[in-house]
Design a protein around this motif. Structure first.
Motif, mmCIF file in Angstrom:
data_model
loop_
_atom_site.group_PDB
_atom_site.id
_atom_site.type_symbol
_atom_site.label_atom_id
_atom_site.label_comp_id
_atom_site.label_asym_id
_atom_site.label_seq_id
_atom_site.Cartn_x
_atom_site.Cartn_y
_atom_site.Cartn_z
ATOM 1 N N ALA A 143 0.893 -1.138 0.012
ATOM 2 C CA ALA A 143 -0.274 -0.034 -0.041
ATOM 3 C C ALA A 143 0.853 1.254 -0.023
ATOM 4 O O ALA A 143 1.996 1.184 0.713
ATOM 5 C CB ALA A 143 -1.039 -0.121 1.374
ATOM 6 N N HIS A 144 0.496 2.325 -0.708
ATOM 7 C CA HIS A 144 1.257 3.509 -0.777
ATOM 8 C C HIS A 144 0.349 4.433 -0.087
ATOM 9 O O HIS A 144 0.802 5.994 -0.160
ATOM 10 C CB HIS A 144 1.794 3.769 -2.265
ATOM 11 C CG HIS A 144 2.780 2.838 -2.570
ATOM 12 N ND1 HIS A 144 4.116 2.737 -2.387
ATOM 13 C CD2 HIS A 144 2.386 1.750 -3.276
ATOM 14 C CE1 HIS A 144 4.532 1.735 -3.141
ATOM 15 N NE2 HIS A 144 3.670 1.200 -3.537
ATOM 16 N N ASP A 145 -0.615 4.435 0.444
ATOM 17 C CA ASP A 145 -1.396 5.508 0.914
ATOM 18 C C ASP A 145 -1.848 5.154 2.522
ATOM 19 O O ASP A 145 -2.336 3.679 2.808
ATOM 20 C CB ASP A 145 -2.829 5.733 0.497
ATOM 21 C CG ASP A 145 -2.435 6.620 -1.071
ATOM 22 O OD1 ASP A 145 -2.284 7.768 -1.011
ATOM 23 O OD2 ASP A 145 -2.311 5.838 -1.955
ATOM 24 N N ILE A 146 -1.758 6.023 3.659
ATOM 25 C CA ILE A 146 -2.262 5.671 4.945
ATOM 26 C C ILE A 146 -3.392 6.710 5.248
ATOM 27 O O ILE A 146 -2.947 7.890 5.064
ATOM 28 C CB ILE A 146 -1.033 5.751 5.972
ATOM 29 C CG1 ILE A 146 0.098 4.544 5.634
ATOM 30 C CG2 ILE A 146 -1.457 5.668 7.320
ATOM 31 C CD1 ILE A 146 1.426 4.870 6.413
ATOM 32 N N PHE A 147 -4.387 6.120 5.696
ATOM 33 C CA PHE A 147 -5.402 7.343 6.110
ATOM 34 C C PHE A 147 -5.278 7.438 7.533
ATOM 35 O O PHE A 147 -5.644 6.374 8.149
ATOM 36 C CB PHE A 147 -6.757 6.746 5.622
ATOM 37 C CG PHE A 147 -7.148 7.044 4.200
ATOM 38 C CD1 PHE A 147 -7.857 8.086 3.642
ATOM 39 C CD2 PHE A 147 -6.511 6.320 2.943
ATOM 40 C CE1 PHE A 147 -8.197 8.367 2.415
ATOM 41 C CE2 PHE A 147 -6.594 6.637 1.605
ATOM 42 C CZ PHE A 147 -7.280 7.678 1.341
ATOM 43 N N ILE A 148 -5.771 8.688 8.089
ATOM 44 C CA ILE A 148 -5.740 8.894 9.310
ATOM 45 C C ILE A 148 -7.017 9.899 9.521
ATOM 46 O O ILE A 148 -6.795 11.199 8.884
ATOM 47 C CB ILE A 148 -4.382 9.144 10.215
ATOM 48 C CG1 ILE A 148 -4.550 9.505 11.572
ATOM 49 C CG2 ILE A 148 -3.731 10.401 9.340
ATOM 50 C CD1 ILE A 148 -3.051 9.524 12.391
ATOM 51 N N GLY A 149 -7.678 9.712 10.506
ATOM 52 C CA GLY A 149 -8.843 10.633 10.712
ATOM 53 C C GLY A 149 -8.655 11.839 11.813
ATOM 54 O O GLY A 149 -9.495 12.024 12.449
ATOM 55 N N VAL A 200 12.037 1.291 2.234
ATOM 56 C CA VAL A 200 12.371 0.940 0.979
ATOM 57 C C VAL A 200 11.665 1.660 -0.047
ATOM 58 O O VAL A 200 12.067 2.164 -1.063
ATOM 59 C CB VAL A 200 12.699 -0.565 0.767
ATOM 60 C CG1 VAL A 200 12.794 -0.925 -0.713
ATOM 61 C CG2 VAL A 200 13.685 -1.273 1.713
ATOM 62 N N CYS A 201 10.178 1.485 0.004
ATOM 63 C CA CYS A 201 9.481 1.988 -1.144
ATOM 64 C C CYS A 201 9.471 3.539 -1.032
ATOM 65 O O CYS A 201 9.254 4.086 -2.289
ATOM 66 C CB CYS A 201 8.074 1.728 -0.638
ATOM 67 S SG CYS A 201 7.174 2.162 0.730
ATOM 68 N N GLY A 202 9.838 4.056 0.161
ATOM 69 C CA GLY A 202 10.113 5.784 0.219
ATOM 70 C C GLY A 202 11.400 6.040 -0.380
ATOM 71 O O GLY A 202 11.836 7.108 -1.176
ATOM 72 N N ALA A 203 12.513 5.207 0.260
ATOM 73 C CA ALA A 203 14.013 5.729 0.085
ATOM 74 C C ALA A 203 14.547 5.289 -1.432
ATOM 75 O O ALA A 203 15.318 5.931 -2.013
ATOM 76 C CB ALA A 203 14.849 5.139 1.005
ATOM 77 N N GLU A 204 14.006 4.225 -1.887
ATOM 78 C CA GLU A 204 14.456 3.688 -3.120
ATOM 79 C C GLU A 204 13.652 3.399 -4.356
ATOM 80 O O GLU A 204 14.072 2.921 -5.436
ATOM 81 C CB GLU A 204 15.254 2.289 -2.759
ATOM 82 C CG GLU A 204 16.227 2.253 -1.578
ATOM 83 C CD GLU A 204 17.012 0.922 -1.528
ATOM 84 O OE1 GLU A 204 16.529 -0.069 -2.176
ATOM 85 O OE2 GLU A 204 17.737 0.806 -0.494
ATOM 86 N N GLU A 205 12.462 3.732 -4.278
ATOM 87 C CA GLU A 205 11.419 3.565 -5.204
ATOM 88 C C GLU A 205 10.841 4.969 -5.585
ATOM 89 O O GLU A 205 10.973 5.706 -4.857
ATOM 90 C CB GLU A 205 10.312 2.620 -4.844
ATOM 91 C CG GLU A 205 10.723 1.064 -4.590
ATOM 92 C CD GLU A 205 9.789 0.099 -4.288
ATOM 93 O OE1 GLU A 205 8.557 0.463 -4.352
ATOM 94 O OE2 GLU A 205 10.229 -1.147 -3.593
ATOM 95 N N ASP A 206 10.163 4.762 -6.521
ATOM 96 C CA ASP A 206 9.345 6.115 -7.187
ATOM 97 C C ASP A 206 7.919 6.135 -6.764
ATOM 98 O O ASP A 206 7.283 7.175 -7.225
ATOM 99 C CB ASP A 206 9.331 6.183 -8.889
ATOM 100 C CG ASP A 206 10.747 6.224 -9.279
ATOM 101 O OD1 ASP A 206 11.592 6.895 -8.899
ATOM 102 O OD2 ASP A 206 11.210 5.748 -10.255
#
Length: 223
Positions: free
Chosen positions: A115-121, A150-156
Motif C-alpha cells: 500500500a502507498h497510502d495511509i489514512f488517518i482521521g 524501501v518504497c520511500g527511499a529507493e522507489e518512485d
C-alpha cells in the motif's frame, strides 16, 4: 486495485476515513490497536464496522502503551476528566506519542502489503489539544516514513499520509460521512467504556456538538 492502510479505531473519525478510502476505490487494510486502553468498546465497534463494510483485511495489533501510563486512557490511577468546551491545556486523555507510534506501525504494514497510502482521521480544527493532530506533525511523519522505508527511499512511489479531515470541523466531517452512507450508530467515541456513552467527557462533548452543528441526531445512546 490500489491499496490503503486505514488507522481504524472504530470511532467517528476513523470510520469516516475508512468509508472515504473505499469511496475513492482503495482496497482497504484496516489497522486497529489494543494498546492498553482501559476498555474495548471501540475495538468491538471496529470489528462490527469492518465486517459490515467489508475490508481486504482487519488487523488488530497488540502493544502496551499502558506499560508506562501517562494518560487517563491507559493509567488505571488516573480518572477520565470531565469535558470542557473551552479547554486550553492539553488534557490528561492525551496518550504520549500515540499517533506517532500508530503511524509507524501503519508504515510497516503498508510496505508489507504494497500500500502507498495511509489514512488517518485527525483534524486540527476540532480537537482536544492533541499535538499529534496537526498538519506539521503529519508532514514530518510522512517525511520520516519515506526516509525509513524501501518504497520511500529507493522507489518512485513513496507512501502518502492522507489526513482528509485535517482542515474540517467535525460537523463538516459528519456531513461528508452522511453523503458516504456512514452508519454512525455502529461507532463508539466515549472515553469511558460503560454500557452507554457518558455524554460529558471531551470526546462525547465534541461528538454531540458536531452532530448538532451538522443538523443530525447522534444515533448512539447516552446516559
Amino acid at each position: 486495485m490500489k491499496k490503503a492502510v486505514v488507522l481504524f479505531s472504530g470511532g467517528l473519525d476513523s470510520t469516516t476515513a475508512l468509508y472515504l478510502a473505499k469511496s475513492k476505490g482503495y482496497q482497504v487494510y484496516a489497522l486497529s490497536f489494543k494498546y492498553g486502553q482501559s476498555h474495548s468498546r471501540e475495538l468491538e465497534a471496529a470489528k462490527r464496522i469492518a465486517d459490515q463494510v467489508g475490508v481486504a483485511e482487519h488487523v488488530v495489533v497488540e502493544t502496551s502503551l499502558s506499560a508506562w501510563g501517562g494518560s487517563a486512557l491507559t493509567d488505571q490511577e488516573m480518572d477520565i476528566p470531565q469535558g470542557e468546551k473551552e479547554r486550553e491545556e492539553i488534557p490528561t486523555t492525551y496518550v504520549p506519542a500515540r499517533n506517532m507510534i500508530f503511524l509507524s506501525y501503519a508504515a510497516s504494514y503498508a510496505e508489507a502489503v504494497g500500500a502507498h497510502d495511509i489514512f488517518i482521521g485527525v483534524s486540527e480544527v476540532d480537537y482536544s489539544g492533541y499535538v499529534d493532530c496537526r498538519q506539521e506533525f503529519i508532514d514530518a511523519m510522512e517525511e520520516a516514513i519515506n526516509q525509513g522505508t524501501v518504497c520511500g527511499a529507493e522507489e518512485d512511489n513513496p507512501i502518502k499520509i492522507q489526513a482528509p479531515f485535517i482542515n474540517l470541523t467535525k460537523a463538516e466531517e459528519i456531513e461528508l460521512g452522511m453523503e458516504l452512507g456512514v452508519d454512525y450508530s455502529l461507532t463508539w467515541s466515549c472515553y469511558r467504556g460503560e454500557e452507554l456513552a457518558c455524554g460529558n467527557c471531551d470526546s462525547c462533548m465534541l461528538r454531540l456538538k458536531a452532530f448538532e452543528e451538522a443538523g443530525y441526531d447522534d444515533p448512539i445512546e447516552y446516559k
